[in-house]
Design a protein around this motif. Structure first.
Motif, PDB file in Angstrom:
ATOM      1  N   ALA A 131       0.669  -1.509  -0.029  1.00  0.00           N
ATOM      2  CA  ALA A 131       0.330  -0.166  -0.097  1.00  0.00           C
ATOM      3  C   ALA A 131       0.760   0.327   0.109  1.00  0.00           C
ATOM      4  N   HIS A 158      -9.024 -10.684   5.875  1.00  0.00           N
ATOM      5  CA  HIS A 158      -8.137 -11.895   7.510  1.00  0.00           C
ATOM      6  C   HIS A 158      -9.584 -13.179   7.082  1.00  0.00           C
ATOM      7  N   ASP A 160      -4.174  -2.422   1.282  1.00  0.00           N
ATOM      8  CA  ASP A 160      -2.923  -2.615   0.455  1.00  0.00           C
ATOM      9  C   ASP A 160      -4.249  -2.393  -0.706  1.00  0.00           C
ATOM     10  N   VAL A 197       8.615 -13.999  -5.402  1.00  0.00           N
ATOM     11  CA  VAL A 197       8.987 -12.908  -5.277  1.00  0.00           C
ATOM     12  C   VAL A 197       9.631 -12.509  -6.655  1.00  0.00           C
TER      13      VAL A 197
HETATM   14  N1  PSU Z   1       4.517 -10.530   0.234  1.00  0.00           N
HETATM   15  C1  PSU Z   1       5.321 -11.086   0.574  1.00  0.00           C
HETATM   16  N2  PSU Z   1       5.579 -10.974   1.648  1.00  0.00           N
HETATM   17  C2  PSU Z   1       5.411 -10.073   2.458  1.00  0.00           C
HETATM   18  C3  PSU Z   1       4.503  -9.119   1.763  1.00  0.00           C
HETATM   19  C4  PSU Z   1       4.237  -9.459   0.671  1.00  0.00           C
HETATM   20  O1  PSU Z   1       6.138 -12.334  -0.232  1.00  0.00           O
HETATM   21  O2  PSU Z   1       5.816 -10.120   4.151  1.00  0.00           O
HETATM   22  C5  PSU Z   1       4.030  -8.317   2.830  1.00  0.00           C
HETATM   23  C6  PSU Z   1       3.547  -6.644   1.660  1.00  0.00           C
HETATM   24  O3  PSU Z   1       4.112  -5.720   2.016  1.00  0.00           O
HETATM   25  C7  PSU Z   1       2.405  -6.551   1.747  1.00  0.00           C
HETATM   26  C8  PSU Z   1       2.038  -6.876   3.092  1.00  0.00           C
HETATM   27  O4  PSU Z   1       1.715  -5.430   1.892  1.00  0.00           O
HETATM   28  O5  PSU Z   1       2.604  -8.128   3.301  1.00  0.00           O
HETATM   29  C9  PSU Z   1       0.807  -7.081   3.558  1.00  0.00           C
HETATM   30  O6  PSU Z   1       0.612  -7.210   5.138  1.00  0.00           O
HETATM   31  P1  PSU Z   1      -0.388  -6.377   6.329  1.00  0.00           P
HETATM   32  O7  PSU Z   1      -1.406  -7.569   5.790  1.00  0.00           O
HETATM   33  O8  PSU Z   1      -0.272  -6.310   7.524  1.00  0.00           O
HETATM   34  O9  PSU Z   1      -1.652  -5.608   5.658  1.00  0.00           O
END
Ligand code: PSU
Ligand code: MN
Length: 309
Positions: free
Chosen positions: A112, A135, A147, A290
């Motif tokens: 995001a 979630h 995001d 990735v």
């Molecule tokens: N993709 C991965 N590993 C990660 C993330 C994405 O393979 O750790 C991260 C990104 O920064 C994404 C975040 O924005 O996880 C989501 O976190 P949350 O669920 O707290 O929004």
């Protein structure tokens, strides 16, 4: 640019020149390196992503906050500084950028926050592992990643292996629909499941090559200021075994519940438990997906630059 902007956002010379010459540039986030992957593989992934973006003819721009400035195009030394465990670098979403800048913090940017910064300087493409989303307990916790809303209002094409499989994937796809974010499968209509190639959900659209998705994004921009999700599955031979995946997930979800973990800690804790439970296998898969997304993003950014010229 006013003075505050000038001192708040630093774009490195290579990225600045590439943007000026309208060449392809791919933004990379720093949260995946700082909170998402363990050392030392995190820094290898950071370097590998940059290398494969260059192979696709584009310029990488890893984004994060250093000394209260947004740096677009961190050096690997700067990434290592943010990732040092002793540094205690904060995980920053879009809403954290203002306070973090004003108080001169260091920080790692999520998808995001990264697309917010990317859009600000004219970068149109980003690569990550898995997008955040809704979630599984969202019906009571309201935990839905920023995001999604960021993608709904930021015109950046994000290449990801779907959304993280720790999430409610069906609900996340519904939210992306409501938010008007196109979801396009890369050479598939099966929506990827992050560590798994196929989540079991299907998408309406797929493209065969980088040029097609670049054209779709350009056309989308005629009608919308939202981003686009290009869903790129990890190779089937490299995905995590299904039973192992499901056991690791159950263990992670139980841990989050037992320790009452909430908010921005949830995702890093779940990914960490995956790594522990699978003895590092999940980390290898995360690395592969990735880097694959960065490689594709490099080609997409190059095509987008060509089509926009
Ligand atoms: N993709 C991965 N590993 C990660 C993330 C994405 O393979 O750790 C991260 C990104 O920064 C994404 C975040 O924005 O996880 C989501 O976190 P949350 O669920 O707290 O929004
Ligand atoms: Mn959350």
């Amino acid at each position: 640019m006013n003075n505050f902007e000038e001192t708040s956002i630093v774009v490195n010379d290579e990225v600045r020149t590439a943007l000026h010459e309208r060449r392809g540039v791919v933004a990379l986030e720093s949260t995946i390196v700082v909170q998402g992957l363990p050392a030392p593989i995190n820094l290898e992934v950071a370097a590998d992503c940059e290398a494969v973006i260059r192979e696709g003819g584009a310029v990488p721009a890893t984004i994060g906050l250093l000394d209260g400035r947004i740096v677009v195009g961190l050096t690997m030394e700067q990434v290592a500084r943010l990732a040092a465990p002793s540094h205690g670098t904060a995980k920053l979403s879009t809403r954290d950028l203002g306070p973090a800048l004003a108080t001169r913090q260091d920080g790692a940017t999520t998808v995001a926050a990264t697309i917010a910064c990317a859009a600000r300087v004219g970068i149109k493409v980003m690569a990550t592992g898995g997008l955040g989303g809704v979630h599984r307990d969202a019906i009571t916790s309201f935990d839905e990643s920023a995001d999604l809303t960021a993608l709904s209002r930021t015109s950046v094409l994000v290449v990801a292996s779907g959304v993280k499989s720790i999430l409610d994937i069906g609900a996340t796809l519904e939210r992306l629909d409501s938010l008007g974010v196109p979801v396009i499968g890369y050479q598939t209509k099966s929506f990827p499941g992050f560590y798994r190639s196929d989540s079991g959900f299907v998408v309406d659209w797929s493209v065969e090559n980088a040029r097609e998705v670049a054209a779709a994004f350009l056309a989308h921009q005629l009608f919308s200021s939202s981003g686009l999700l290009l869903a790129n599955p990890v190779d089937q031979e490299r995905q995590l075994d299904e039973a192992l995946h499901d056991q690791a997930l159950a263990s992670g979800l139980a841990q989050v519940a037992a320790l009452s973990i909430t908010g921005k800690e949830v995702t890093p804790v779940l990914l960490g438990e995956f790594a522990r439970f699978t003895s590092g296998l999940s980390v290898q898969v995360n690395r592969d997906l990735v880097v694959g997304n960065a490689r594709l993003a490099g080609r997409v950014a190059t095509e987008l630059a060509t089509l926009s010229a």
